[in-house]
Design an enzyme around this catalytic site. Structure first.
Site, PDB file in Angstrom:
ATOM      1  N   GLU A 132       0.793  -1.303   0.021  1.00  0.00           N
ATOM      2  CA  GLU A 132       0.047   0.021   0.202  1.00  0.00           C
ATOM      3  C   GLU A 132       0.894   1.240  -0.141  1.00  0.00           C
ATOM      4  O   GLU A 132       0.713   2.180  -0.726  1.00  0.00           O
ATOM      5  CB  GLU A 132      -0.965  -0.043   1.095  1.00  0.00           C
ATOM      6  CG  GLU A 132      -1.831  -0.942   1.219  1.00  0.00           C
ATOM      7  CD  GLU A 132      -2.924  -0.988   2.280  1.00  0.00           C
ATOM      8  OE1 GLU A 132      -3.801  -0.442   2.200  1.00  0.00           O
ATOM      9  OE2 GLU A 132      -2.854  -1.655   3.497  1.00  0.00           O
ATOM     10  N   GLU A 152      -3.674 -10.184   3.857  1.00  0.00           N
ATOM     11  CA  GLU A 152      -4.662  -9.706   4.932  1.00  0.00           C
ATOM     12  C   GLU A 152      -5.757 -10.895   5.551  1.00  0.00           C
ATOM     13  O   GLU A 152      -6.085 -10.919   6.365  1.00  0.00           O
ATOM     14  CB  GLU A 152      -5.337  -8.568   4.403  1.00  0.00           C
ATOM     15  CG  GLU A 152      -4.588  -7.207   4.475  1.00  0.00           C
ATOM     16  CD  GLU A 152      -3.585  -7.033   3.777  1.00  0.00           C
ATOM     17  OE1 GLU A 152      -3.266  -7.929   2.829  1.00  0.00           O
ATOM     18  OE2 GLU A 152      -2.974  -6.132   3.542  1.00  0.00           O
TER      19      GLU A 152
HETATM   20  C1  LIG Z   1      -6.713  -3.553   9.555  1.00  0.00           C
HETATM   21  O1  LIG Z   1      -6.128  -2.355   9.231  1.00  0.00           O
HETATM   22  C2  LIG Z   1      -4.882  -1.899   8.764  1.00  0.00           C
HETATM   23  C3  LIG Z   1      -4.252  -2.976   7.861  1.00  0.00           C
HETATM   24  C4  LIG Z   1      -3.065  -2.434   7.262  1.00  0.00           C
HETATM   25  C5  LIG Z   1      -2.274  -3.265   6.765  1.00  0.00           C
HETATM   26  C6  LIG Z   1      -2.325  -4.769   6.571  1.00  0.00           C
HETATM   27  C7  LIG Z   1      -1.292  -5.442   6.510  1.00  0.00           C
HETATM   28  O2  LIG Z   1      -0.162  -5.116   5.989  1.00  0.00           O
HETATM   29  S1  LIG Z   1      -1.549  -7.154   6.712  1.00  0.00           S
HETATM   30  C8  LIG Z   1       0.035  -7.917   6.161  1.00  0.00           C
HETATM   31  C9  LIG Z   1       0.915  -8.256   7.427  1.00  0.00           C
HETATM   32  N1  LIG Z   1       2.093  -8.521   7.066  1.00  0.00           N
HETATM   33  C10 LIG Z   1       2.342 -10.093   7.016  1.00  0.00           C
HETATM   34  O3  LIG Z   1       1.411 -10.781   7.178  1.00  0.00           O
HETATM   35  C11 LIG Z   1       3.794 -10.412   6.611  1.00  0.00           C
HETATM   36  C12 LIG Z   1       4.321 -11.254   7.708  1.00  0.00           C
HETATM   37  N2  LIG Z   1       5.865 -11.443   7.771  1.00  0.00           N
HETATM   38  C13 LIG Z   1       6.250 -12.756   6.916  1.00  0.00           C
HETATM   39  O4  LIG Z   1       5.510 -13.427   6.333  1.00  0.00           O
HETATM   40  C14 LIG Z   1       7.437 -12.894   7.126  1.00  0.00           C
HETATM   41  O5  LIG Z   1       8.246 -12.198   8.080  1.00  0.00           O
HETATM   42  C15 LIG Z   1       8.475 -12.193   5.946  1.00  0.00           C
HETATM   43  C16 LIG Z   1       8.137 -10.787   5.577  1.00  0.00           C
HETATM   44  C17 LIG Z   1       8.330 -13.135   4.670  1.00  0.00           C
HETATM   45  C18 LIG Z   1       9.977 -12.249   6.294  1.00  0.00           C
HETATM   46  O6  LIG Z   1      10.474 -13.853   6.631  1.00  0.00           O
HETATM   47  P1  LIG Z   1      11.915 -13.735   7.218  1.00  0.00           P
HETATM   48  O7  LIG Z   1      12.823 -12.907   6.534  1.00  0.00           O
HETATM   49  O8  LIG Z   1      11.940 -15.454   7.254  1.00  0.00           O
HETATM   50  O9  LIG Z   1      11.694 -12.942   8.632  1.00  0.00           O
HETATM   51  P2  LIG Z   1      11.007 -13.642   9.895  1.00  0.00           P
HETATM   52  O10 LIG Z   1      11.712 -14.346  10.734  1.00  0.00           O
HETATM   53  O11 LIG Z   1       9.593 -14.147   9.623  1.00  0.00           O
HETATM   54  O12 LIG Z   1      10.702 -12.312  10.800  1.00  0.00           O
HETATM   55  C19 LIG Z   1      11.798 -11.577  11.454  1.00  0.00           C
HETATM   56  C20 LIG Z   1      10.937 -10.798  12.608  1.00  0.00           C
HETATM   57  O13 LIG Z   1      10.199  -9.782  11.862  1.00  0.00           O
HETATM   58  C21 LIG Z   1       8.750  -9.882  12.555  1.00  0.00           C
HETATM   59  N3  LIG Z   1       7.810  -9.403  11.461  1.00  0.00           N
HETATM   60  C22 LIG Z   1       7.926  -9.885  10.280  1.00  0.00           C
HETATM   61  N4  LIG Z   1       6.837  -9.414   9.499  1.00  0.00           N
HETATM   62  C23 LIG Z   1       6.023  -8.740  10.699  1.00  0.00           C
HETATM   63  C24 LIG Z   1       4.937  -7.916  10.722  1.00  0.00           C
HETATM   64  N5  LIG Z   1       4.176  -7.623   9.694  1.00  0.00           N
HETATM   65  N6  LIG Z   1       4.769  -7.435  11.737  1.00  0.00           N
HETATM   66  C25 LIG Z   1       5.111  -7.432  12.871  1.00  0.00           C
HETATM   67  N7  LIG Z   1       6.418  -8.427  13.004  1.00  0.00           N
HETATM   68  C26 LIG Z   1       6.651  -8.805  11.875  1.00  0.00           C
HETATM   69  C27 LIG Z   1       8.677 -11.519  12.548  1.00  0.00           C
HETATM   70  O14 LIG Z   1       7.759 -11.597  13.673  1.00  0.00           O
HETATM   71  C28 LIG Z   1      10.220 -11.728  13.320  1.00  0.00           C
HETATM   72  O15 LIG Z   1      10.130 -11.170  14.664  1.00  0.00           O
HETATM   73  P3  LIG Z   1      10.835 -11.918  15.720  1.00  0.00           P
HETATM   74  O16 LIG Z   1      10.820 -11.165  17.241  1.00  0.00           O
HETATM   75  O17 LIG Z   1      10.615 -13.260  15.853  1.00  0.00           O
HETATM   76  O18 LIG Z   1      12.353 -11.828  15.390  1.00  0.00           O
HETATM   77  C29 LIG Z   1      -2.813  -1.237   7.268  1.00  0.00           C
HETATM   78  C30 LIG Z   1      -3.648  -0.155   8.105  1.00  0.00           C
HETATM   79  C31 LIG Z   1      -4.786  -0.698   8.767  1.00  0.00           C
HETATM   80  O19 LIG Z   1      -5.263   0.396   9.600  1.00  0.00           O
END
Ligand SMILES: COc1cc(/C=C/C(=O)SCCNC(=O)CCNC(=O)[C@H](O)C(C)(C)COP(=O)(O)OP(=O)(O)OC[C@H]2O[C@@H](n3cnc4c(N)ncnc43)[C@H](O)[C@@H]2OP(=O)(O)O)ccc1O
Length: 279
Positions: A132, A152
């Site tokens: 976005e 989402e």
């Molecule tokens: C509802 O009102 C809204 C909504 C919105 C917008 C909505 C959205 O954006 S929905 C999509 C949210 N994002 C995701 O679902 C992506 C989730 N992440 C992944 O799939 C993976 O992390 C990756 C991005 C593919 C990367 O993988 P990798 O390199 O293997 O890294 P990881 O080990 O998975 O992550 C490292 C570390 O980061 C944390 N993390 C990753 N993504 C997120 C995230 N989106 N939110 C929070 N944290 C995240 C992950 O948990 C790891 O943390 P550690 O503490 O375990 O190290 C807009 C406005 C509105 O009002």
């Protein structure tokens, strides 16, 4: 070539070395002559966008210095952005959710309808709210590692950063619905052929390419760039009769500006570059 004419004809186009680098919370900002480079820097969370990042982006795009002619927006590390920071979502009830989404809208509108063009460099995760954010930019450059998804549905939420308005304009309602319903991921090359990004460059070359584009943008008349950002999307959305009228008015304002007159004179008096033929 006289100094003013040289400036109008691209002599200031190539951004030189980094003049200043400074941190603004989860953003890192760099000045490269007339180009401001804005980088999300929450690498440990894959540049997920939390409230602090939205506030910092809002601050940054509310106060683009007058001498900045273009912005390059990117993510530090291997990813552009993993989207909304999901760790903050459980704190919000429905009312807070509406206000949260509106805060994203306000911020992203400052990017989309600001004073200067914004070029996004996309690599690694370009997910959910990260996509976005990218859609609020005017030009998108993708590296082959970029992957695009709207998970989402898997998270039980809906887009909230203006994606349901901007993304269908790029790829159509049906494709966006498919992305959200199936959770499918698009690779960089597919994203370019669908129109999400305009350029596919080599891995690690996105920033250099974006800076080169920013140099071209910065060499244009600021009023033309402003009209492209502010008027073009509104004209394109308008009823044709309103659109033609708006076009005539914007066009007359632009050509009446002293900068336009000087640039046209430069061409007629052989001081300006000709339009390049394809390589
Ligand atoms: C509802 O009102 C809204 C909504 C919105 C917008 C909505 C959205 O954006 S929905 C999509 C949210 N994002 C995701 O679902 C992506 C989730 N992440 C992944 O799939 C993976 O992390 C990756 C991005 C593919 C990367 O993988 P990798 O390199 O293997 O890294 P990881 O080990 O998975 O992550 C490292 C570390 O980061 C944390 N993390 C990753 N993504 C997120 C995230 N989106 N939110 C929070 N944290 C995240 C992950 O948990 C790891 O943390 P550690 O503490 O375990 O190290 C807009 C406005 C509105 O009002």
């Amino acid at each position: 070539m006289a100094k003013d004419s040289a400036a109008r004809n691209g002599a200031t186009a190539a951004p030189a070395g980094v003049a200043d680098v400074f941190d603004h919370g989860p953003l890192k900002l760099e000045r490269r002559d007339a180009v401001l480079v804005v980088g999300l820097d929450r690498q440990s969370k894959r540049n997920a966008i939390n409230d602090e990042a939205v506030a910092a982006l809002d601050d940054c795009f509310s106060a683009i210095p007058d001498d900045v002619r273009a912005v390059v927006l990117h993510g530090h590390g291997p990813n552009f952005s993993a989207g909304l920071d999901l760790s903050e979502i459980s704190e919000r009830d429905v009312t807070a959710g509406v206000f949260h989404s509106r805060a994203w809208h306000r911020c992203f509108e400052k990017i989309e309808f600001g004073r200067v063009p914004v070029i996004a460099v996309l690599k690694g995760a370009v997910i959910g709210g990260g996509l976005e954010l990218a859609c609020a930019a005017h030009i998108r450059v993708a590296e082959p590692s970029a992957f695009f998804a709207l998970p989402e549905g898997q998270r039980g939420i809906f887009v909230g950063g203006g994606g349901s308005v901007r993304l269908p304009r790029l790829i159509g309602v049906a494709r966006m619905a498919d992305m959200m319903l199936t959770g499918r991921t698009y690779a960089a090359a597919d994203a370019v052929s669908l129109g999400i990004a305009q350029y596919l460059v080599g891995e690690g070359e996105g920033m250099a390419h974006a800076l080169e584009l920013a140099g071209r943008v910065a060499a244009n008349a600021p009023l033309t760039n402003f009209a492209v950002i502010q008027a073009l999307p509104r004209i394109a959305d308008a009823d044709p009769r309103v659109g033609y009228l708006m076009e005539a008015l914007v066009s007359a304002v632009a050509q009446g500006d002293s900068e336009a007159k000087a640039r046209v004179r430069d061409f007629l008096e052989k001081r300006a570059a000709k339009v390049a033929r394809p390589a």
